[in-house]
Design a protein around this motif. Structure first.
Motif, short mmCIF file in Angstrom:
data_model
loop_
_atom_site.label_atom_id
_atom_site.label_comp_id
_atom_site.label_asym_id
_atom_site.label_seq_id
_atom_site.Cartn_x
_atom_site.Cartn_y
_atom_site.Cartn_z
N VAL A 208 41.80 36.96 55.98
CA VAL A 208 41.85 38.15 56.83
C VAL A 208 42.54 39.32 56.13
O VAL A 208 42.77 40.36 56.74
CB VAL A 208 42.53 37.87 58.19
N MET A 209 42.86 39.14 54.87
CA MET A 209 43.46 40.24 54.09
C MET A 209 42.62 40.54 52.85
O MET A 209 43.13 40.63 51.73
CB MET A 209 44.89 39.85 53.65
N PRO A 210 41.30 40.73 53.01
CA PRO A 210 40.44 40.87 51.82
C PRO A 210 40.79 42.06 50.95
O PRO A 210 40.77 41.96 49.72
CB PRO A 210 39.03 40.99 52.41
N ASN A 211 41.13 43.19 51.58
CA ASN A 211 41.45 44.37 50.77
C ASN A 211 42.76 44.20 50.02
O ASN A 211 42.90 44.64 48.87
CB ASN A 211 41.51 45.61 51.65
N LEU A 212 43.72 43.51 50.64
CA LEU A 212 45.02 43.35 49.99
C LEU A 212 44.96 42.33 48.87
O LEU A 212 45.52 42.55 47.79
CB LEU A 212 46.07 42.93 51.03
N THR A 213 44.28 41.20 49.11
CA THR A 213 44.17 40.20 48.05
C THR A 213 43.31 40.72 46.90
O THR A 213 43.62 40.49 45.73
CB THR A 213 43.60 38.88 48.59
N ALA A 214 42.24 41.44 47.23
CA ALA A 214 41.38 41.99 46.16
C ALA A 214 42.13 43.04 45.35
O ALA A 214 41.99 43.12 44.13
CB ALA A 214 40.11 42.59 46.76
N GLY A 215 42.93 43.85 46.05
CA GLY A 215 43.70 44.86 45.32
C GLY A 215 44.62 44.25 44.29
O GLY A 215 44.80 44.80 43.19
N LEU A 217 44.29 40.94 43.02
CA LEU A 217 43.54 40.13 42.06
C LEU A 217 42.74 40.98 41.08
O LEU A 217 42.57 40.61 39.91
CB LEU A 217 42.60 39.18 42.80
N MET A 218 42.24 42.10 41.54
CA MET A 218 41.36 42.91 40.70
C MET A 218 42.08 44.04 39.96
O MET A 218 41.61 44.49 38.92
CB MET A 218 40.23 43.51 41.56
N SER A 219 43.21 44.49 40.51
CA SER A 219 43.87 45.62 39.86
C SER A 219 45.38 45.43 39.69
O SER A 219 46.06 46.31 39.16
CB SER A 219 43.62 46.91 40.65
N GLY A 220 45.89 44.30 40.15
CA GLY A 220 47.30 44.02 39.96
C GLY A 220 48.24 44.76 40.88
O GLY A 220 49.46 44.76 40.66
N VAL A 221 47.71 45.39 41.93
CA VAL A 221 48.54 46.15 42.86
C VAL A 221 49.09 45.21 43.93
O VAL A 221 48.33 44.63 44.70
CB VAL A 221 47.75 47.29 43.52
N LYS A 222 50.40 45.09 43.98
CA LYS A 222 51.05 44.24 44.96
C LYS A 222 51.25 45.02 46.25
O LYS A 222 51.95 46.04 46.26
CB LYS A 222 52.39 43.74 44.43
N PRO A 223 50.65 44.60 47.36
CA PRO A 223 50.78 45.37 48.60
C PRO A 223 52.19 45.31 49.17
O PRO A 223 52.91 44.32 48.98
CB PRO A 223 49.77 44.70 49.55
N GLU A 224 52.55 46.35 49.88
CA GLU A 224 53.87 46.44 50.50
C GLU A 224 53.73 46.77 51.98
O GLU A 224 52.68 47.22 52.43
CB GLU A 224 54.71 47.51 49.79
N PRO A 231 47.20 51.17 53.84
CA PRO A 231 47.34 51.36 52.39
C PRO A 231 46.24 52.20 51.77
O PRO A 231 46.43 52.76 50.69
CB PRO A 231 47.31 49.92 51.84
N ASN A 232 45.10 52.32 52.46
CA ASN A 232 43.94 52.96 51.84
C ASN A 232 43.47 54.22 52.57
O ASN A 232 42.42 54.76 52.21
CB ASN A 232 42.78 51.97 51.76
N ALA A 233 44.21 54.67 53.56
CA ALA A 233 43.79 55.87 54.29
C ALA A 233 45.01 56.58 54.87
O ALA A 233 45.94 55.93 55.36
CB ALA A 233 42.82 55.51 55.42
#
Length: 405
Positions: A208-215, A217-224, A231-233
């Protein structure tokens, strides 16, 4: 009127929330759900409260167990286990959420039951999966919200990690379970065989956190944690008004332009500092500060009216009592009343989906513990009263007498 899953029978060994939520959905779609409960004790959720109904039933239990029949079996006895196997022969779906190995120890594992019913779709819900170093740990929603990373991104930036206000991981796991089961049923139409469906709370939490996990895994950005922000808008959060709060969801630059017009600042729509979402994200604090100043000038209802007229996504923050009384809920026909054998009329939120050809109205109230034991065993196993008395004397139903239903 027909139901989408007419003729499909579910043997439900699950308890508390994820599994029962799954089987309630299947019941809403018309499946015959047989809830197997511990003799004399029942589903743990029966004890979760307050609030309780005047007859002592937990409203939490009642909320996720409509459209089911309850039988009480003591699976620690040979008679109880034998009845469970015989019932599995007559069912299309089995749902369980014991720790790995428990059902196998009872003689009710997937491989064991495939030998007596090769068409059985067998759904296992665990806390952390059937394999790996955490497989033996029990699963609880709050624990998984923490361990699964969800709490790390929920709450104010300078506050503590926060649990989502409902058992969201349990319920999402129930939704995924129902979806996967329906997929396995469709596969059975082609193969003629059932299969095992495995889910875990941990896997569902991550899903249920696809954007956070992808961010990450794909770009190394650790969500806060961003509190109510996104985070995206930007701006996309809760803002104070002069009499409360309002939610604002500016998801694209066109909506930003319409917001600027609504607040009397049309020039900001073309200002390169704010015109595009990526620029607003870079100036998050500044933009959110501006919006806060604007919104403090009017009431929540005034802003909802002004912004809605300009198609800027927004809304008031309602309490549960207020939203349940809203005319939109009546228009959607979401509230259902069903008669309970000891609790009287129960009002609840029904299935959120409606099918144009099939009935999704509640047809059975949440069951009393063991209410349908006799009826189910007579119907599915052709047992008679002497058979039931003998099974009861041998402890198959535990210490409580089987209900003649």
């Amino acid at each position: 009127m027909s139901r989408a899953l007419d003729g499909i029978r579910v043997l439900d060994f699950s308890r508390v929330l994820a599994g029962p939520y799954c089987t309630m959905i299947l019941g809403d779609l018309g499946a015959d759900v047989i809830k197997v409960e511990r003799a004399g004790v029942g589903d743990d959720l029966r004890q979760w409260g307050p609030p309780f109904m005047p007859d002592g039933e937990s409203t939490y239990f009642l909320s996720v167990n409509r459209n089911k029949r309850s039988i009480a079996l003591d699976l620690k006895t040979e008679g109880g286990r034998n009845l469970a196997v015989r019932l599995a022969r007559q069912c299309d779906i089995l749902v369980e959420n014991f720790r790995p190995g428990v059902m196998e120890a009872l003689g009710l594992g997937y491989e064991q039951l495939q030998e007596v019913n090769s068409r059985l779709v067998y759904c296992s819900i665990t806390g952390h999966g059937a394999a790996g170093p955490l497989a033996d740990r029990p699963g609880y929603d709050v624990v998984t919200q923490g361990m699964g990373g969800l709490m790390s991104v929920t709450g104010e930036p300078d506050g503590t990690p926060t649990r989502v206000g409902v058992a969201i991981v349990d319920m999402v796991t129930g939704l995924y379970s129902a979806t996967a089961i329906l997929g396995a049923l469709q596969s059975r139409h082609h193969s003629g065989k059932g299969q095992r469906v495995d889910l875990s709370l941990l896997g569902s939490c991550l899903s249920v956190m696809p954007n956070l996990t992808a961010g990450y895994l794909m770009s190394g950005v650790k969500p806060e944690r961003l509190g109510n922000g996104h985070p995206n808008a930007v701006p996309y959060k809760v803002f104070p008004t002069n009499d409360g709060n309002v939610t604002l969801a500016v998801g694209n630059d066109g909506q930003w332009a319409r917001l600027c017009e609504a607040v009397g600042q049309p020039q900001l729509a073309c200002d390169p500092r704010y015109a595009e979402n990526h620029a607003r994200i870079a100036r998050r604090a500044e933009v959110e500060g501006m919006v806060t100043e604007w919104f403090l000038q009017k009431t929540t209802d005034e802003w909802v009216e002004v912004l809605s007229q300009r198609q800027v996504p927004c809304g008031a923050i309602y309490t549960i009592d207020r939203i349940l009384a809203h005319p939109q809920i009546e228009a959607l026909a979401l509230l259902k009343t069903i008669q309970h054998p000891t609790g009287g009329p129960l009002c609840m939120v029904g299935a959120p989906f409606h099918l144009s050809m099939d009935d999704t109205e509640p047809h059975l109230p949440p069951p009393l513990l063991g209410e349908h034991t006799a009826a189910v065993l007579k119907e599915l196993l052709s047992l008679d009263d002497p058979d039931l008395r003998e099974l009861e004397q041998n402890g198959a139903f535990g210490r409580r007498s089987v209900r003649e239903a």
